[in-house]
Design a protein around this motif. Structure first.
Motif, PDB file in Angstrom:
ATOM      1  N   ILE A 513       0.801  -1.225   0.000  1.00 32.10           N
ATOM      2  CA  ILE A 513       0.000   0.000   0.000  1.00 32.10           C
ATOM      3  C   ILE A 513       0.831   1.270   0.000  1.00 32.10           C
ATOM      4  O   ILE A 513       0.312   2.347  -0.287  1.00 32.10           O
ATOM      5  CB  ILE A 513      -0.965   0.019   1.205  1.00 32.10           C
ATOM      6  CG1 ILE A 513      -0.196   0.153   2.518  1.00 32.10           C
ATOM      7  CG2 ILE A 513      -1.865  -1.191   1.205  1.00 32.10           C
ATOM      8  CD1 ILE A 513      -1.093   0.330   3.737  1.00 32.10           C
ATOM      9  N   GLY A 551      -6.551   8.829   4.506  1.00 34.48           N
ATOM     10  CA  GLY A 551      -7.162   7.862   3.603  1.00 34.48           C
ATOM     11  C   GLY A 551      -6.928   8.155   2.138  1.00 34.48           C
ATOM     12  O   GLY A 551      -7.530   7.525   1.269  1.00 34.48           O
ATOM     13  N   THR A 552      -6.047   9.093   1.863  1.00 29.73           N
ATOM     14  CA  THR A 552      -5.739   9.471   0.478  1.00 29.73           C
ATOM     15  C   THR A 552      -4.239   9.576   0.296  1.00 29.73           C
ATOM     16  O   THR A 552      -3.476   9.634   1.258  1.00 29.73           O
ATOM     17  CB  THR A 552      -6.385  10.815   0.112  1.00 29.73           C
ATOM     18  OG1 THR A 552      -5.904  11.831   1.023  1.00 29.73           O
ATOM     19  CG2 THR A 552      -7.906  10.733   0.200  1.00 29.73           C
ATOM     20  N   SER A 560      -2.250   4.267  -4.461  1.00 29.86           N
ATOM     21  CA  SER A 560      -3.564   4.824  -4.154  1.00 29.86           C
ATOM     22  C   SER A 560      -4.658   3.789  -3.977  1.00 29.86           C
ATOM     23  O   SER A 560      -5.375   3.776  -2.980  1.00 29.86           O
ATOM     24  CB  SER A 560      -3.987   5.812  -5.255  1.00 29.86           C
ATOM     25  OG  SER A 560      -3.043   6.838  -5.361  1.00 29.86           O
ATOM     26  N   LYS A 561      -4.813   2.894  -4.924  1.00 25.70           N
ATOM     27  CA  LYS A 561      -5.945   1.972  -4.860  1.00 25.70           C
ATOM     28  C   LYS A 561      -5.880   1.048  -3.650  1.00 25.70           C
ATOM     29  O   LYS A 561      -6.873   0.934  -2.901  1.00 25.70           O
ATOM     30  CB  LYS A 561      -6.039   1.162  -6.156  1.00 25.70           C
ATOM     31  CG  LYS A 561      -7.311   0.346  -6.255  1.00 25.70           C
ATOM     32  CD  LYS A 561      -7.424  -0.319  -7.612  1.00 25.70           C
ATOM     33  CE  LYS A 561      -8.701  -1.131  -7.709  1.00 25.70           C
ATOM     34  NZ  LYS A 561      -8.851  -1.807  -9.017  1.00 25.70           N
ATOM     35  N   PRO A 562      -4.755   0.365  -3.395  1.00 31.68           N
ATOM     36  CA  PRO A 562      -4.685  -0.478  -2.190  1.00 31.68           C
ATOM     37  C   PRO A 562      -4.882   0.315  -0.906  1.00 31.68           C
ATOM     38  O   PRO A 562      -5.519  -0.144   0.027  1.00 31.68           O
ATOM     39  CB  PRO A 562      -3.293  -1.095  -2.264  1.00 31.68           C
ATOM     40  CG  PRO A 562      -2.916  -1.028  -3.691  1.00 31.68           C
ATOM     41  CD  PRO A 562      -3.549   0.234  -4.211  1.00 31.68           C
ATOM     42  N   GLU A 564      -6.645   3.123  -0.417  1.00 34.30           N
ATOM     43  CA  GLU A 564      -8.050   3.479  -0.240  1.00 34.30           C
ATOM     44  C   GLU A 564      -8.879   2.279   0.198  1.00 34.30           C
ATOM     45  O   GLU A 564      -9.761   2.394   1.048  1.00 34.30           O
ATOM     46  CB  GLU A 564      -8.607   4.064  -1.540  1.00 34.30           C
ATOM     47  CG  GLU A 564      -7.997   5.412  -1.904  1.00 34.30           C
ATOM     48  CD  GLU A 564      -8.474   5.902  -3.258  1.00 34.30           C
ATOM     49  OE1 GLU A 564      -9.259   5.177  -3.900  1.00 34.30           O
ATOM     50  OE2 GLU A 564      -8.053   6.998  -3.663  1.00 34.30           O
ATOM     51  N   GLU A 565      -8.579   1.122  -0.365  1.00 39.22           N
ATOM     52  CA  GLU A 565      -9.339  -0.070  -0.006  1.00 39.22           C
ATOM     53  C   GLU A 565      -9.109  -0.460   1.458  1.00 39.22           C
ATOM     54  O   GLU A 565     -10.051  -0.791   2.187  1.00 39.22           O
ATOM     55  CB  GLU A 565      -8.938  -1.235  -0.915  1.00 39.22           C
ATOM     56  CG  GLU A 565      -9.372  -1.051  -2.366  1.00 39.22           C
ATOM     57  CD  GLU A 565      -8.884  -2.187  -3.250  1.00 39.22           C
ATOM     58  OE1 GLU A 565      -8.152  -3.053  -2.717  1.00 39.22           O
ATOM     59  OE2 GLU A 565      -9.225  -2.212  -4.443  1.00 39.22           O
ATOM     60  N   ILE A 566      -7.860  -0.377   1.895  1.00 36.12           N
ATOM     61  CA  ILE A 566      -7.535  -0.813   3.259  1.00 36.12           C
ATOM     62  C   ILE A 566      -8.016   0.190   4.292  1.00 36.12           C
ATOM     63  O   ILE A 566      -8.520  -0.189   5.353  1.00 36.12           O
ATOM     64  CB  ILE A 566      -6.023  -1.069   3.379  1.00 36.12           C
ATOM     65  CG1 ILE A 566      -5.644  -2.297   2.548  1.00 36.12           C
ATOM     66  CG2 ILE A 566      -5.623  -1.283   4.835  1.00 36.12           C
ATOM     67  CD1 ILE A 566      -4.198  -2.634   2.561  1.00 36.12           C
ATOM     68  N   THR A 567      -7.897   1.494   3.996  1.00 35.83           N
ATOM     69  CA  THR A 567      -8.382   2.492   4.946  1.00 35.83           C
ATOM     70  C   THR A 567      -9.898   2.439   5.076  1.00 35.83           C
ATOM     71  O   THR A 567     -10.447   2.714   6.143  1.00 35.83           O
ATOM     72  CB  THR A 567      -7.938   3.900   4.517  1.00 35.83           C
ATOM     73  OG1 THR A 567      -8.277   4.120   3.131  1.00 35.83           O
ATOM     74  CG2 THR A 567      -6.446   4.068   4.696  1.00 35.83           C
ATOM     75  N   LYS A 568     -10.584   2.072   4.013  1.00 36.13           N
ATOM     76  CA  LYS A 568     -12.043   1.903   4.098  1.00 36.13           C
ATOM     77  C   LYS A 568     -12.394   0.719   4.996  1.00 36.13           C
ATOM     78  O   LYS A 568     -13.432   0.704   5.647  1.00 36.13           O
ATOM     79  CB  LYS A 568     -12.631   1.690   2.700  1.00 36.13           C
ATOM     80  CG  LYS A 568     -12.679   2.952   1.849  1.00 36.13           C
ATOM     81  CD  LYS A 568     -13.267   2.657   0.482  1.00 36.13           C
ATOM     82  CE  LYS A 568     -13.280   3.917  -0.377  1.00 36.13           C
ATOM     83  NZ  LYS A 568     -13.818   3.637  -1.743  1.00 36.13           N
ATOM     84  N   MET A 569     -11.518  -0.268   5.031  1.00 40.90           N
ATOM     85  CA  MET A 569     -11.741  -1.441   5.889  1.00 40.90           C
ATOM     86  C   MET A 569     -11.464  -1.131   7.363  1.00 40.90           C
ATOM     87  O   MET A 569     -11.818  -1.903   8.245  1.00 40.90           O
ATOM     88  CB  MET A 569     -10.845  -2.596   5.436  1.00 40.90           C
ATOM     89  CG  MET A 569     -11.209  -3.151   4.052  1.00 40.90           C
ATOM     90  SD  MET A 569      -9.976  -4.330   3.437  1.00 40.90           S
ATOM     91  CE  MET A 569      -9.991  -5.552   4.746  1.00 40.90           C
TER      92      MET A 569
END
Length: 630
Positions: A513, A551-552, A560-562, A564-569
């Protein structure tokens, strides 16, 4: 063949003895309770005076079962102290083991181990030290299996007050309160029974004082004197007349003391308990003058300061001998809290005060790290005293004869794990490590040992008072088991990952990430819910922290993509100083992640404090050359 069998027998016997499995045949610990306290203290004084060192250890009602509440390898001085302070204030001291020992040649140590059984009994009925405390069930069960007698602890355990509690008591009630002084104010609402009881005591006092005054002016016959003694409960306190007044409750004691306020004679009341605390008796000593009264009070004060466990503590302090412990910060906090004063708010205040009491401290765990760094693998294999002894014996053949006088053998309890053996094992380990490092006294005296150990003693003081803080660098801390120093600003804590993840899985996740995690990051689980991450540079830690909290990809280093996905989790991260503040607080949950969540929700300045450094956004960060990387 015969030689082989003898060698094997010698090796097996030595192997078991080295591991403390045959200690009952060779070693014993004098178990000290209220019944044998006086003679034991007198013996201890002579042995402390002739000793080279004094090993100390404590046994409490438990320790924190929560992993993160224990002192861990990434804890700095401040967080370690607050964890030790928390344990000292929550659990109760039951055993205080003191083991003076001296060297006799290069490979022989003579030890005198004493195990003092303690119980915080409020004998003076003043509300001290009757505090509540925690018990760890597994440890209490283990003590019971090893033969610990809890009835003996309650009824025969030595009661005590700290220096601060004694001073507070003297200041609040006056110099004679320790021996039962007059109450500050009388009871407003008295029952008829109270009034009748007071009148009976007043009548008894008038006759007794008259008899004492008359006997001091004229000589009486033995028959008359004996009759008065029986009728008035008259006794002799030293050379002074003394009246014994029985009381069935503390309330009656206070009523008696109120009656004594009406008499102008030089009377000194002395209170005592029967040990169980359900009944009391009060003695009143008649003094012939004001000067005689002050002399008696001085004698009583001197006796109070030189008896019981207070005499043991004063003997150790006044000896100025080197105190030996193992990972002893918690033990020292417990000793300070119970016998000296309430623990200070900061580690610097604590160590400054402790240095005036124990100027020479030697933690064998530090000595052992030095031996490991010079000779063998890191000390992570030895996390406690028993493991350290086993590990050392496995690596080296260091014959050492630990001798305990025969009189101590009859005091040991059943089995090799009898109570109070920790200080004895500590003495054994210390002697072996000294042999391994070739440390020896130049002239065989205590001063010679101090000179030989000057580079190792006082490490606790040096590590606690040399905290190097600055706005740019942060605090410098030496981690346990690590030969290098590390700034705490390089450490962050993360949680919100999948429960059951290993350190290797977490490291792979972080590298996926964020690019700064590819630059030599180390990850270690604190518990199943939280991990700490060590970055090479504090700037990398700040970059990663800002990106995870926002988260950004504001830094330009995140993938970026990993991210954002992990911070959303739910991945969260905080600085080391947040962890340090958490250790100072009274907030503690079973796991570190929940503790962080609760602390952050209750801390008003957390958000303002946690976003103090702005990391500018970067475009095409892969083409940027960092000067620190050159």
């Amino acid at each position: 063949m015969i030689f082989s069998m003898l060698s094997r027998r010698f090796f097996c016997s030595g192997f078991l003895q080295e591991r403390g499995l045959c200690t009952t045949k060779r070693w014993g610990v004098k178990q000290v309770t209220r019944s044998n306290l006086g003679p034991a203290v007198e013996q201890l004084k002579d042995q402390v005076q002739n000793a080279d060192f004094i090993a100390v250890s404590v046994q409490c009602t438990g320790s924190h079962a929560t992993p993160w509440r224990r002192i861990l390898e990434f804890d700095n001085c401040e967080s370690s102290y607050h964890k030790a302070k928390d344990s000292a204030e929550r659990f109760q001291l039951l055993h205080f083991t003191v083991c003076p020992f001296k060297w006799s040649g290069d490979s022989k140590v003579i030890a005198f181990p004493y195990n003092f059984h303690l119980f915080p009994r409020d004998e003076l009925r003043v509300g001290m030290p009757s505090y509540s405390f925690l018990c760890q069930i597994s440890l209490i069960s283990s003590m019971a299996q090893k033969g610990f007698d809890f009835n003996s602890c309650v009824y025969e355990g030595i009661s005590y007050l700290s220096r601060a509690q004694e001073a507070s008591l003297m200041q609040q009630y006056g110099s004679t309160r320790m021996f039962g002084a007059y109450p500050a104010s009388s009871f407003q609402n008295k029952s008829t029974a109270d009034i009748n009881f007071m009148e009976r005591i007043r009548f008894q006092m008038q006759h007794w004082i008259h008899a004492c005054s008359a006997s001091s002016n004229a000589s009486e016959g033995r028959v008359v004197s004996s009759i008065e003694t029986i009728a008035l409960n008259n006794e002799i306190f030293g050379t002074r007349p003394c009246l014994r007044i029985d009381a069935t409750s503390n309330h009656q004691v206070q009523l008696i003391l109120e009656v004594l306020r009406d008499f102008t004679e030089n009377l000194v009341p002395l209170s005592s308990s029967n040990g169980v605390g359900t009944e009391k008796e009060l003695k009143v000593v008649f003094t012939c003058s004001e000067e005689d009264k002050h002399h008696l009070l001085s004698e009583l004060q001197h006796q109070a300061e030189h008896q019981g466990i207070r005499d043991v503590i004063n003997t150790i302090i006044n000896s100025r001998k080197t105190i030996v412990g193992y990972n002893c910060l918690t033990d020292l906090a417990i000793i300070y809290s119970n016998f000296i004063a309430p623990l200070p708010a900061t580690v610097k205040e604590f160590l400054y005060s402790l240095h005036g009491i124990f100027p020479h401290l030697l933690d064998v765990s530090h000595l052992l790290k030095e031996a490991y760094s010079k000779e063998i693998s890191p000390t992570k294999k030895a996390k406690n005293l028993q493991a350290a002894l086993l590990h050392l014996n496995k690596q080296f053949f260091l014959p050492m004869n630990l001798e305990v006088p025969l009189e101590f053998k009859c005091y040991g309890y059943r089995g090799p794990e009898s109570h109070g053996y920790t200080a004895l094992r500590l003495t054994y380990l210390f002697a072996k490590v000294c042999r391994l490092l070739k440390i020896n006294s130049s002239n065989g005296t205590t001063d010679g040992w101090l000179e030989a150990l000057v580079d190792y003693a006082g490490i606790l003081y040096r590590s606690g008072t040399c905290l190097n803080k600055s706005k740019n660098e942060g605090e410098v801390v030496k981690l346990m088991g690590d030969s290098s120093y590390l700034k705490t600003s390089n450490i962050i804590f993360i949680w919100g990952f999948k429960i059951g993840s290993s350190s290797r899985i977490l490291l792979e996740m972080l590298c996926n990430i964020h690019k700064v995690c590819e630059k030599g990051v180390k990850v270690q689980l604190v518990d199943e819910s939280c991990a700490y991450v060590r970055f090479k540079k504090s700037r990398y830690a700040e970059i990663f922290l800002q990106d995870v909290q926002s988260g950004t990809n504001i830094s330009g280093f995140a993938k970026s993509k990993p991210l954002e996905e992990i911070t959303k989790m739910g991945l969260k991260a905080v600085r080391y100083d947040v962890y340090e503040k958490l250790c100072k607080s009274s907030i503690w949950k079973s796991n570190l992640a929940d503790s962080f969540k609760l602390f952050m929700s209750e801390s008003d300045d957390y958000m303002a404090h946690n976003f103090t450094m702005d990391i500018p956004s970067r475009k095409n960060s892969s083409f940027i050359i960092e000067l620190e990387d050159l």
